[in-house]
Design a protein around this motif. Sequence first.
Motif, PDB file in Angstrom:
ATOM      1  N   GLY A  94       0.819  -1.212   0.000  1.00  0.00           N
ATOM      2  CA  GLY A  94       0.000   0.000   0.000  1.00  0.00           C
ATOM      3  C   GLY A  94       0.851   1.258   0.000  1.00  0.00           C
ATOM      4  O   GLY A  94       1.969   1.279  -0.534  1.00  0.00           O
ATOM      5  N   VAL A  95       0.338   2.304   0.631  1.00  0.00           N
ATOM      6  CA  VAL A  95       1.036   3.578   0.605  1.00  0.00           C
ATOM      7  C   VAL A  95       2.323   3.579   1.427  1.00  0.00           C
ATOM      8  O   VAL A  95       3.111   4.520   1.328  1.00  0.00           O
ATOM      9  CB  VAL A  95       0.132   4.730   1.076  1.00  0.00           C
ATOM     10  CG1 VAL A  95      -0.997   4.949   0.093  1.00  0.00           C
ATOM     11  CG2 VAL A  95      -0.377   4.465   2.470  1.00  0.00           C
ATOM     12  N   ALA A  96       2.542   2.540   2.214  1.00  0.00           N
ATOM     13  CA  ALA A  96       3.837   2.447   2.899  1.00  0.00           C
ATOM     14  C   ALA A  96       4.957   2.378   1.862  1.00  0.00           C
ATOM     15  O   ALA A  96       6.118   2.641   2.179  1.00  0.00           O
ATOM     16  CB  ALA A  96       3.886   1.229   3.822  1.00  0.00           C
ATOM     17  N   ARG A  97       4.597   2.030   0.617  1.00  0.00           N
ATOM     18  CA  ARG A  97       5.618   2.014  -0.440  1.00  0.00           C
ATOM     19  C   ARG A  97       6.141   3.416  -0.732  1.00  0.00           C
ATOM     20  O   ARG A  97       7.163   3.579  -1.396  1.00  0.00           O
ATOM     21  CB  ARG A  97       5.143   1.295  -1.692  1.00  0.00           C
ATOM     22  CG  ARG A  97       4.003   1.940  -2.501  1.00  0.00           C
ATOM     23  CD  ARG A  97       4.400   3.125  -3.335  1.00  0.00           C
ATOM     24  NE  ARG A  97       3.660   3.289  -4.540  1.00  0.00           N
ATOM     25  CZ  ARG A  97       2.594   4.094  -4.661  1.00  0.00           C
ATOM     26  NH1 ARG A  97       2.113   4.760  -3.625  1.00  0.00           N
ATOM     27  NH2 ARG A  97       2.014   4.216  -5.856  1.00  0.00           N
ATOM     28  N   ASN A  98       5.455   4.441  -0.282  1.00  0.00           N
ATOM     29  CA  ASN A  98       5.953   5.802  -0.511  1.00  0.00           C
ATOM     30  C   ASN A  98       7.332   5.995   0.111  1.00  0.00           C
ATOM     31  O   ASN A  98       8.162   6.739  -0.414  1.00  0.00           O
ATOM     32  CB  ASN A  98       4.968   6.825   0.069  1.00  0.00           C
ATOM     33  CG  ASN A  98       3.652   6.853  -0.699  1.00  0.00           C
ATOM     34  OD1 ASN A  98       3.465   6.096  -1.652  1.00  0.00           O
ATOM     35  ND2 ASN A  98       2.738   7.708  -0.288  1.00  0.00           N
ATOM     36  N   ALA A  99       7.575   5.327   1.232  1.00  0.00           N
ATOM     37  CA  ALA A  99       8.892   5.427   1.863  1.00  0.00           C
ATOM     38  C   ALA A  99       9.967   4.806   0.968  1.00  0.00           C
ATOM     39  O   ALA A  99      11.105   5.276   0.947  1.00  0.00           O
ATOM     40  CB  ALA A  99       8.876   4.742   3.233  1.00  0.00           C
ATOM     41  N   ILE A 100       9.606   3.768   0.240  1.00  0.00           N
ATOM     42  CA  ILE A 100      10.580   3.108  -0.651  1.00  0.00           C
ATOM     43  C   ILE A 100      10.937   4.009  -1.822  1.00  0.00           C
ATOM     44  O   ILE A 100      12.104   4.121  -2.213  1.00  0.00           O
ATOM     45  CB  ILE A 100      10.027   1.751  -1.141  1.00  0.00           C
ATOM     46  CG1 ILE A 100       9.773   0.821   0.050  1.00  0.00           C
ATOM     47  CG2 ILE A 100      10.974   1.116  -2.160  1.00  0.00           C
ATOM     48  CD1 ILE A 100       9.197  -0.542  -0.337  1.00  0.00           C
ATOM     49  N   ILE A 101       9.930   4.680  -2.374  1.00  0.00           N
ATOM     50  CA  ILE A 101      10.200   5.604  -3.487  1.00  0.00           C
ATOM     51  C   ILE A 101      11.161   6.696  -3.016  1.00  0.00           C
ATOM     52  O   ILE A 101      12.149   7.005  -3.691  1.00  0.00           O
ATOM     53  CB  ILE A 101       8.878   6.215  -3.994  1.00  0.00           C
ATOM     54  CG1 ILE A 101       7.972   5.117  -4.555  1.00  0.00           C
ATOM     55  CG2 ILE A 101       9.142   7.306  -5.034  1.00  0.00           C
ATOM     56  CD1 ILE A 101       6.548   5.584  -4.861  1.00  0.00           C
ATOM     57  N   SER A 114      -1.095  15.328  -3.902  1.00  0.00           N
ATOM     58  CA  SER A 114      -2.117  15.001  -2.925  1.00  0.00           C
ATOM     59  C   SER A 114      -1.433  14.781  -1.573  1.00  0.00           C
ATOM     60  O   SER A 114      -0.248  15.060  -1.403  1.00  0.00           O
ATOM     61  CB  SER A 114      -2.802  13.717  -3.367  1.00  0.00           C
ATOM     62  OG  SER A 114      -1.798  12.709  -3.469  1.00  0.00           O
ATOM     63  N   TYR A 115      -2.181  14.240  -0.616  1.00  0.00           N
ATOM     64  CA  TYR A 115      -1.575  13.930   0.674  1.00  0.00           C
ATOM     65  C   TYR A 115      -0.528  12.819   0.544  1.00  0.00           C
ATOM     66  O   TYR A 115       0.444  12.776   1.295  1.00  0.00           O
ATOM     67  CB  TYR A 115      -2.646  13.528   1.683  1.00  0.00           C
ATOM     68  CG  TYR A 115      -3.585  14.661   2.026  1.00  0.00           C
ATOM     69  CD1 TYR A 115      -3.095  15.919   2.372  1.00  0.00           C
ATOM     70  CD2 TYR A 115      -4.961  14.478   2.001  1.00  0.00           C
ATOM     71  CE1 TYR A 115      -3.951  16.959   2.686  1.00  0.00           C
ATOM     72  CE2 TYR A 115      -5.831  15.517   2.326  1.00  0.00           C
ATOM     73  CZ  TYR A 115      -5.312  16.758   2.663  1.00  0.00           C
ATOM     74  OH  TYR A 115      -6.166  17.785   2.975  1.00  0.00           O
ATOM     75  N   GLY A 116      -0.753  11.911  -0.412  1.00  0.00           N
ATOM     76  CA  GLY A 116       0.259  10.883  -0.658  1.00  0.00           C
ATOM     77  C   GLY A 116       1.579  11.508  -1.086  1.00  0.00           C
ATOM     78  O   GLY A 116       2.659  11.106  -0.634  1.00  0.00           O
ATOM     79  N   THR A 117       1.481  12.507  -1.945  1.00  0.00           N
ATOM     80  CA  THR A 117       2.680  13.234  -2.365  1.00  0.00           C
ATOM     81  C   THR A 117       3.345  13.900  -1.174  1.00  0.00           C
ATOM     82  O   THR A 117       4.575  13.899  -1.054  1.00  0.00           O
ATOM     83  CB  THR A 117       2.294  14.303  -3.406  1.00  0.00           C
ATOM     84  OG1 THR A 117       1.511  13.681  -4.428  1.00  0.00           O
ATOM     85  CG2 THR A 117       3.526  14.947  -4.004  1.00  0.00           C
ATOM     86  N   LEU A 118       2.530  14.462  -0.305  1.00  0.00           N
ATOM     87  CA  LEU A 118       3.074  15.110   0.890  1.00  0.00           C
ATOM     88  C   LEU A 118       3.846  14.106   1.746  1.00  0.00           C
ATOM     89  O   LEU A 118       4.917  14.427   2.290  1.00  0.00           O
ATOM     90  CB  LEU A 118       1.931  15.744   1.694  1.00  0.00           C
ATOM     91  CG  LEU A 118       2.316  16.439   2.999  1.00  0.00           C
ATOM     92  CD1 LEU A 118       3.296  17.577   2.757  1.00  0.00           C
ATOM     93  CD2 LEU A 118       1.064  16.960   3.720  1.00  0.00           C
ATOM     94  N   SER A 119       3.332  12.878   1.836  1.00  0.00           N
ATOM     95  CA  SER A 119       4.062  11.873   2.631  1.00  0.00           C
ATOM     96  C   SER A 119       5.400  11.543   1.974  1.00  0.00           C
ATOM     97  O   SER A 119       6.401  11.320   2.662  1.00  0.00           O
ATOM     98  CB  SER A 119       3.218  10.605   2.819  1.00  0.00           C
ATOM     99  OG  SER A 119       3.142   9.847   1.627  1.00  0.00           O
ATOM    100  N   GLU A 120       5.434  11.534   0.648  1.00  0.00           N
ATOM    101  CA  GLU A 120       6.698  11.255  -0.030  1.00  0.00           C
ATOM    102  C   GLU A 120       7.692  12.398   0.164  1.00  0.00           C
ATOM    103  O   GLU A 120       8.888  12.169   0.355  1.00  0.00           O
ATOM    104  CB  GLU A 120       6.447  11.006  -1.520  1.00  0.00           C
ATOM    105  CG  GLU A 120       5.654   9.735  -1.751  1.00  0.00           C
ATOM    106  CD  GLU A 120       5.220   9.539  -3.185  1.00  0.00           C
ATOM    107  OE1 GLU A 120       5.609   8.537  -3.783  1.00  0.00           O
ATOM    108  OE2 GLU A 120       4.485  10.392  -3.725  1.00  0.00           O
TER     109      GLU A 120
END
Lengths: 170, 170, 170, 170
Positions: A94-101, A114-120
């Motif tokens: 899931g979005v925990a993959r944002n940390a991998i990117i 979006s907020y996902g981008t903010l987490s990245e």
Amino acid sequence: MRRLRPPEASGDRTLVAVIGGSAPTPEEAVAAEAVGRALAEAGAVLICGGRGGVMEAACRGAKTAGGITIGILPGTDRREANPYVDIPIVTGIGVARNAIIARTAQAAVAVGGSYGTLSEIAFALAFGVPVVGLGTWAVQRQGHPPAPIAYAATPEEAVAQALALARHGG
Amino acid sequence: MRRLRPPEASGDRTLVAVIGGSAPTPEEAVAAEAVGRALAEAGAVLICGGRGGVMEAACRGAKTAGGITIGILPGTDRREANPYVDIPIVTGIGVARNAIIARTAQAAVAVGGSYGTLSEIAFALAFGVPVVGLGTWAVQRQGHPPAPIAYAATPEEAVAQALALARHGG
Amino acid sequence: MRRLRPPEASGDRTLVAVIGGSAPTPEEAVAAEAVGRALAEAGAVLICGGRGGVMEAACRGAKTAGGITIGILPGTDRREANPYVDIPIVTGIGVARNAIIARTAQAAVAVGGSYGTLSEIAFALAFGVPVVGLGTWAVQRQGHPPAPIAYAATPEEAVAQALALARHGG
Amino acid sequence: MRRLRPPEASGDRTLVAVIGGSAPTPEEAVAAEAVGRALAEAGAVLICGGRGGVMEAACRGAKTAGGITIGILPGTDRREANPYVDIPIVTGIGVARNAIIARTAQAAVAVGGSYGTLSEIAFALAFGVPVVGLGTWAVQRQGHPPAPIAYAATPEEAVAQALALARHGG
């Protein structure tokens, strides 16, 4: 692995993330495609979340210039990759993959978001990975200066800054 | 599992995250402890990253009021939990565990904070989990209104807001 | 991204995992290198855990035949990749990355192996990804037939089987 | 957080995982419930994957004896927890959460089981967490002795062994 037509280049390659949401404005999609194209022209490898919107536009741009694209997918099916992803990494986390990117990239270009981008962006800042923004988030702690995001006026400028700032050697 | 002295309470409990960095100012540590105590007094269960700084202060506050504390640890050893964690969840997935904290909570209180805290705020916003801030990040996309973080003036107000906003039933 | 000298090939590529421990016997290391070479000669892309032992031997074999290698690293530093990894994916999620290797591959070849290898075999079986073994684990539930791992006698036979069994299209 | 009726106990608690599939035989479900009950009677805290089948039966057994149950959920919604989970941890990372269950436990009891169970056994063995089996997997490397899984004849014996073997202090 689809459509892998790697360029004949050799040697070290810089890995740059393009981060942004799946529902960009038309202007953001145009910018993302230009970012992808400029990265490929500079010989960098593009890494992203592998899905639609900004991610797909950036991959399409990279492929028009003969680049290599890596998609770090959130789900469990490689077919969720957009058609311009060469190497789909099927994480299933899931979005925990944002940390991998954010960790894998040597620099990141954020387009809209979006907020996902903010987490990245947050993870990139945490890991010391330089972030260049195009119409994206500004973040600031109360009573502190703004976080060190570099803002660019054009996709080409964003790519030039990202490559100049890219953290080499881990 | 250490020092588990659960209160005699029963019935449904609200799970609230306290997020913040491992190197708080003295004022932030005092605020975090007050947040933890107020959460426990209200019968909520505290979830956090399980380590030092804001996390430890909040857990200590919760335990002084007989609360239950859960630590979602980044590393591979349960001994990295602070001494006030009742239930250490040893994830071994590093900062990707921030997504788990944000998903598991029904509301979050952010105290001060680092980039890791920012990633947790971003995930909470992405998941629709209400965020209340005490001297923490403000985030805003260029040309958009600020993200919906509620800001509180005191720890007690932050807890009252978080419990009022808590998303129930998933 | 180091030493990326992609072959001039084009079109769809099969992604095959080579799984095995970081402390192989000399015979296992020789076998792993032969597996990597045979995969590259067949035009497949190699994915592995990116570290030493079986992983390094397999990547070295693939590079001697001009293949492409992807390393799904457990840690937080791209420099933990062995020198034959073209594309280091820095997950930071520890051994939970074993699920990513198993999910991303269309088939897996297990060479020798530790408990980590066993977890990758288990995930591959759970995801319906074919597993071919070379001197690796046998697993069986009490009162049930052995799990469907195909066993090969030589590295070349293992690669031929893996490519024949590879699950295409997700 | 539902139905949290923590016992009045205090002090250190051992955290024991019950692992097994979501489609057990009737005999396996009966065994899992007995394991859960015996763990609670011994004062241990039960950790599991939080869903149906063996996991639900074990949690139900623990609650009949006044125990505490933790569910490490794979998905993104706390409502996927079975009704006997006190503390649902919503990971959103899919089966990669199996590594978290194995790491957090101080011992594990495997009842029957699927490939997911096998991955949890593999991780527990990798982390040095003792595993006791009831009609579950046997695993063996070619040319090596079987992996050190302890097999029990009854649920009560399995719990006694698990508690005797439990790894304390991380």
